[in-house]
Design a protein around this motif. Sequence first.
Motif, PDB file in Angstrom:
ATOM      1  N   ALA A  30      89.471  45.048  20.920  1.00  0.00           N
ATOM      2  CA  ALA A  30      90.432  45.729  20.036  1.00  0.00           C
ATOM      3  C   ALA A  30      91.855  45.275  20.338  1.00  0.00           C
ATOM      4  O   ALA A  30      92.630  44.972  19.423  1.00  0.00           O
ATOM      5  CB  ALA A  30      90.299  47.245  20.180  1.00  0.00           C
ATOM      6  N   TYR A  46      99.345  47.036  12.793  1.00  0.00           N
ATOM      7  CA  TYR A  46      97.962  47.021  13.250  1.00  0.00           C
ATOM      8  C   TYR A  46      97.946  47.760  14.577  1.00  0.00           C
ATOM      9  O   TYR A  46      98.530  47.298  15.551  1.00  0.00           O
ATOM     10  CB  TYR A  46      97.469  45.580  13.422  1.00  0.00           C
ATOM     11  CG  TYR A  46      96.027  45.490  13.850  1.00  0.00           C
ATOM     12  CD1 TYR A  46      95.008  45.450  12.913  1.00  0.00           C
ATOM     13  CD2 TYR A  46      95.675  45.454  15.189  1.00  0.00           C
ATOM     14  CE1 TYR A  46      93.687  45.372  13.294  1.00  0.00           C
ATOM     15  CE2 TYR A  46      94.361  45.374  15.588  1.00  0.00           C
ATOM     16  CZ  TYR A  46      93.367  45.331  14.633  1.00  0.00           C
ATOM     17  OH  TYR A  46      92.053  45.261  15.014  1.00  0.00           O
ATOM     18  N   ARG A  47      97.316  48.946  14.583  1.00  0.00           N
ATOM     19  CA  ARG A  47      97.366  49.788  15.778  1.00  0.00           C
ATOM     20  C   ARG A  47      95.978  50.325  16.120  1.00  0.00           C
ATOM     21  O   ARG A  47      95.434  51.143  15.392  1.00  0.00           O
ATOM     22  CB  ARG A  47      98.324  50.946  15.553  1.00  0.00           C
ATOM     23  CG  ARG A  47      99.752  50.503  15.268  1.00  0.00           C
ATOM     24  CD  ARG A  47     100.723  51.650  15.000  1.00  0.00           C
ATOM     25  NE  ARG A  47     100.245  52.668  14.089  1.00  0.00           N
ATOM     26  CZ  ARG A  47     100.360  52.647  12.762  1.00  0.00           C
ATOM     27  NH1 ARG A  47     100.910  51.613  12.167  1.00  0.00           N
ATOM     28  NH2 ARG A  47      99.928  53.642  12.018  1.00  0.00           N
ATOM     29  N   PRO A  48      95.392  49.878  17.245  1.00  0.00           N
ATOM     30  CA  PRO A  48      94.133  50.459  17.699  1.00  0.00           C
ATOM     31  C   PRO A  48      94.418  51.645  18.637  1.00  0.00           C
ATOM     32  O   PRO A  48      95.329  51.590  19.460  1.00  0.00           O
ATOM     33  CB  PRO A  48      93.466  49.307  18.451  1.00  0.00           C
ATOM     34  CG  PRO A  48      94.587  48.444  18.919  1.00  0.00           C
ATOM     35  CD  PRO A  48      95.726  48.648  17.950  1.00  0.00           C
ATOM     36  N   TRP A  58      87.079  54.714  18.856  1.00  0.00           N
ATOM     37  CA  TRP A  58      88.335  54.101  18.471  1.00  0.00           C
ATOM     38  C   TRP A  58      88.633  54.327  17.006  1.00  0.00           C
ATOM     39  O   TRP A  58      87.726  54.419  16.191  1.00  0.00           O
ATOM     40  CB  TRP A  58      88.274  52.585  18.688  1.00  0.00           C
ATOM     41  CG  TRP A  58      88.310  52.192  20.123  1.00  0.00           C
ATOM     42  CD1 TRP A  58      87.273  52.226  21.007  1.00  0.00           C
ATOM     43  CD2 TRP A  58      89.430  51.713  20.846  1.00  0.00           C
ATOM     44  NE1 TRP A  58      87.688  51.795  22.242  1.00  0.00           N
ATOM     45  CE2 TRP A  58      89.000  51.472  22.163  1.00  0.00           C
ATOM     46  CE3 TRP A  58      90.747  51.453  20.498  1.00  0.00           C
ATOM     47  CZ2 TRP A  58      89.863  50.989  23.132  1.00  0.00           C
ATOM     48  CZ3 TRP A  58      91.600  50.968  21.471  1.00  0.00           C
ATOM     49  CH2 TRP A  58      91.161  50.747  22.775  1.00  0.00           C
ATOM     50  N   VAL A  60      91.237  52.281  14.309  1.00  0.00           N
ATOM     51  CA  VAL A  60      92.188  51.193  14.109  1.00  0.00           C
ATOM     52  C   VAL A  60      92.873  51.452  12.775  1.00  0.00           C
ATOM     53  O   VAL A  60      92.208  51.636  11.756  1.00  0.00           O
ATOM     54  CB  VAL A  60      91.493  49.817  14.105  1.00  0.00           C
ATOM     55  CG1 VAL A  60      92.514  48.706  13.877  1.00  0.00           C
ATOM     56  CG2 VAL A  60      90.735  49.600  15.408  1.00  0.00           C
ATOM     57  N   GLU A  62      95.481  49.955  10.048  1.00  0.00           N
ATOM     58  CA  GLU A  62      96.102  48.712   9.594  1.00  0.00           C
ATOM     59  C   GLU A  62      96.868  48.982   8.308  1.00  0.00           C
ATOM     60  O   GLU A  62      96.372  49.698   7.441  1.00  0.00           O
ATOM     61  CB  GLU A  62      95.043  47.654   9.285  1.00  0.00           C
ATOM     62  CG  GLU A  62      94.103  47.375  10.408  1.00  0.00           C
ATOM     63  CD  GLU A  62      93.064  46.340  10.018  1.00  0.00           C
ATOM     64  OE1 GLU A  62      93.425  45.333   9.362  1.00  0.00           O
ATOM     65  OE2 GLU A  62      91.899  46.525  10.379  1.00  0.00           O
TER      66      GLU A  62
END
Length: 102
Positions: A30, A46-48, A58, A60, A62
């Motif tokens: 990730a 873009y952030r996981p 998780w 994610v 985007e």
Amino acid sequence: MTATGVTVGVTALARLRARPGQEAAVRAQALSLVAPTRSEPGNVSYRPYEDPLDPGAWIVVEEWADAASWEAHLASPHLAGALARTAALLDGPPDVRVFGAA
């Protein structure tokens, strides 16, 4: 439009769950996607995020300027490589939801 004044046309949310024992590998994968995805044309963010109460789970988030940028991302080599490894790392396919700007 984001707080930075950039127009967002597509937001994608992906939920992932690591297979037992694969949590560290999912974390590494990730995080390895952040830099190449952020450098793609049309990527706004873009952030996981790993769930602190459920390690291995998780989300994610985007954001893309438009649908064409999102589609190009789906065909990118770094994403294709990551997706090829998901069967071994994830406890099921990613649950991806894509939203268009209103």
